[in-house]
Design a protein around this motif. Structure first.
Motif, mmCIF file in Angstrom:
data_model
loop_
_atom_site.group_PDB
_atom_site.id
_atom_site.type_symbol
_atom_site.label_atom_id
_atom_site.label_comp_id
_atom_site.label_asym_id
_atom_site.label_seq_id
_atom_site.Cartn_x
_atom_site.Cartn_y
_atom_site.Cartn_z
ATOM 1 N N ALA A 172 0.948 -1.273 -0.184
ATOM 2 C CA ALA A 172 -0.076 0.057 -0.024
ATOM 3 C C ALA A 172 0.936 1.093 -0.214
ATOM 4 O O ALA A 172 1.161 1.830 1.094
ATOM 5 N N THR A 173 1.318 1.488 -1.237
ATOM 6 C CA THR A 173 2.127 2.702 -1.341
ATOM 7 C C THR A 173 1.544 4.067 -0.850
ATOM 8 O O THR A 173 2.226 4.873 -0.404
ATOM 9 N N VAL A 174 0.449 4.281 -1.364
ATOM 10 C CA VAL A 174 -0.432 5.404 -0.909
ATOM 11 C C VAL A 174 -1.916 4.771 -0.518
ATOM 12 O O VAL A 174 -2.289 4.257 -1.136
ATOM 13 N N SER A 175 -2.303 5.427 0.671
ATOM 14 C CA SER A 175 -3.673 5.216 1.086
ATOM 15 C C SER A 175 -4.577 6.497 1.543
ATOM 16 O O SER A 175 -3.697 7.433 1.656
ATOM 17 N N PHE A 176 -5.652 6.278 0.887
ATOM 18 C CA PHE A 176 -6.568 7.285 1.429
ATOM 19 C C PHE A 176 -7.797 6.902 2.266
ATOM 20 O O PHE A 176 -8.030 5.868 2.485
ATOM 21 N N LEU A 177 -8.421 7.999 2.743
ATOM 22 C CA LEU A 177 -9.640 7.822 3.590
ATOM 23 C C LEU A 177 -10.410 9.112 3.553
ATOM 24 O O LEU A 177 -9.921 10.204 3.948
ATOM 25 N N ALA A 178 -11.775 9.028 3.298
ATOM 26 C CA ALA A 178 -12.846 10.105 3.406
ATOM 27 C C ALA A 178 -13.337 9.619 4.880
ATOM 28 O O ALA A 178 -14.091 8.740 4.801
ATOM 29 N N PRO A 179 -12.844 10.332 5.830
ATOM 30 C CA PRO A 179 -13.545 9.674 7.176
ATOM 31 C C PRO A 179 -14.952 9.797 7.455
ATOM 32 O O PRO A 179 -15.527 10.753 6.913
ATOM 33 N N ALA A 180 -15.640 8.859 8.366
ATOM 34 C CA ALA A 180 -16.881 8.878 8.722
ATOM 35 C C ALA A 180 -17.008 10.160 9.353
ATOM 36 O O ALA A 180 -16.157 10.648 10.170
ATOM 37 N N TYR A 181 -18.416 10.664 9.505
ATOM 38 C CA TYR A 181 -18.543 11.881 10.546
ATOM 39 C C TYR A 181 -19.666 11.290 11.398
ATOM 40 O O TYR A 181 -20.137 12.016 12.283
ATOM 41 N N ASN A 182 -20.057 10.064 11.531
ATOM 42 C CA ASN A 182 -20.887 9.765 12.348
ATOM 43 C C ASN A 182 -20.825 8.049 12.571
ATOM 44 O O ASN A 182 -20.130 7.391 11.581
ATOM 45 N N ASN A 183 -21.415 7.350 13.593
ATOM 46 C CA ASN A 183 -21.169 5.968 13.706
ATOM 47 C C ASN A 183 -21.833 5.245 12.661
ATOM 48 O O ASN A 183 -21.254 4.022 12.521
ATOM 49 N N GLU A 184 -22.781 5.553 11.960
ATOM 50 C CA GLU A 184 -23.344 4.878 10.980
ATOM 51 C C GLU A 184 -22.515 4.754 9.564
ATOM 52 O O GLU A 184 -23.080 4.320 8.688
ATOM 53 N N ARG A 185 -21.755 5.885 9.658
ATOM 54 C CA ARG A 185 -20.832 5.872 8.385
ATOM 55 C C ARG A 185 -21.489 6.395 7.111
ATOM 56 O O ARG A 185 -21.321 6.012 6.138
ATOM 57 N N ASP A 186 -22.332 7.290 7.611
ATOM 58 C CA ASP A 186 -23.341 7.760 6.442
ATOM 59 C C ASP A 186 -22.332 8.685 5.412
ATOM 60 O O ASP A 186 -21.382 9.021 5.774
#
Length: 384
Positions: A172-186
């Motif tokens: 995994a040379t580069v990884s990304f995440l658009a973090p969740a903003y709530n527990n439901e990961r909506d």
């Protein structure tokens, strides 16, 4: 557009390797004062300055921070490569500076950077302090966020060599995440914007590191700074600089982070973010812990007075020595190692293991100094 040529023309040659501190960036900040606004935003636990850089005068504000974990320096190098590009003023750089205002904290945790530790001087992980705000560095980061009022946040980190992606794993040379903003990961409009930028960055990177871009697990943790800022309605993107083949100094990976930043800015500037790229985002394979640095296969050992054949693995530990980071290999697992892969794999052809102290069985946490057979000598995990 030739990203390789752009990067090569703007790579900051004075920054190299894994050990990057205030002392390394301060001469560069002096140079940047002629073009950009350089400030001291506050101080760390040990009273080291935490610097800010403001570049551009556009309406779209992007807040970028690096090295909130002191031993995660790859993205700091890429940030100064990017600043060189913006400073050198070609047509695309001028477009970016007219469209964006960037506010950058290149080293949020200067104490940890100098000690080469993840945590700050009070042994607190700043990326688990977004609620308590118990540390001066965490308070400073939040104050900068609130004062700057960004439209986007880029949260810059390094990840360990243990992570791979895909069914036939590649690093995994580069990884990304658009973090969740709530527990439901909506997914709301805010998270959607982060997802769309990541999808575009991944599309660019696939031209250079196909199959080597990963996606982090999006379980919600409000104590993490990215989850907090996403919950405060600012699209936030986690960047993770990982391993590239034989690149333990992360000099290749810094280039790919530069490519990601460049393509992310281009995506926002060209306003392609009205599209829905959720499917493209979730098509990025999730990171898996599947790698060791070194795996030794088909080695003969003596276990409870019985000869048997097995595999074992070694992992590097990063150690600060004389203002440089060195990599020391330690034995980390013994057994079948099914589902595990090595960044390097050594066939021992059934020869017998003998440790440095004469033992015929590898011990967990021992230094990886041993013999295979009578003639193959390994020091620090490598055959010499």
């Amino acid at each position: 557009m030739n990203l390789e040529a752009i990067y090569n023309a703007n790579k900051e040659q004075t920054l190299y390797g894994r050990y990057i501190t205030n002392k390394h960036i301060e001469p560069l900040l002096e140079r940047l004062k002629d073009v950009f606004e350089v400030s001291t935003e506050g101080v760390s636990v040990q009273q080291k300055p935490i610097y800010g850089i403001k570049a551009g005068n556009g309406n779209v504000r992007i807040f970028i921070w690096s090295q909130m974990h002191g031993n995660e320096s790859t993205t700091t190098k890429a940030i100064f490569d990017l600043l060189n590009f913006l400073k050198n003023g070609d047509e695309t750089a001028r477009v970016f500076l007219d469209y964006f205002t960037l506010f950058i904290l290149p080293i949020v945790n200067p104490d940890g950077a100098e000690l080469y530790t993840r945590a700050n001087a009070n042994e607190v992980d700043l990326n688990r302090d977004s609620v308590n705000l118990s540390q001066p560095e965490s308070v400073l980061l939040r104050k900068c966020f609130e004062a700057f009022k960004p439209h986007y946040c880029f949260n810059m980190h390094d990840q360990r060599t243990i992570f791979g992606v895909g069914n036939d794993p590649k690093p995994a040379t580069v990884s990304f995440l658009a973090p969740a903003y709530n527990n439901e990961r909506d997914i709301n409009d805010v998270r959607q914007k982060a997802i769309n930028v990541i999808a575009d960055m991944n599309k660019t990177l696939q031209n250079y590191i196909p199959g080597q871009v990963g996606r982090f697990d999006d379980s919600f943790n409000i104590n993490c700074i990215g989850d907090m800022f996403q919950s405060l309605n600012v699209p936030t993107i986690l960047f993770e600089a990982g391993h590239y083949e034989n690149d333990y100094e992360r000099e290749q990976t810094r280039k790919f982070i530069f490519f990601a930043l460049f393509s992310g800015f281009k995506s926002i500037n060209e306003n392609v973010l009205v599209e829905n790229k959720i499917e493209e985002y979730f098509d990025i394979p999730q990171n898996k812990i599947v790698f060791y640095d070194l795996i030794y296969k088909k080695v003969k050992i003596n276990y409870e007075n019985k000869e048997k054949f097995t595999n074992f693995a070694s992992q590097y530990r990063e150690v600060l020595f004389d203002n440089s980071v060195i990599f020391r290999a330690f034995i980390s697992e013994i057994g079948n190692l099914e589902g595990k892969h090595g960044h390097a794999e050594i066939d021992c052809n059934g020869a017998e293991f003998t440790s440095q102290n004469g033992s015929d069985f590898p011990e967990i946490d021992e230094k990886a100094d041993f013999l295979i057979g009578k003639s193959r000598k390994f020091v620090n995990g490598q055959e010499i």
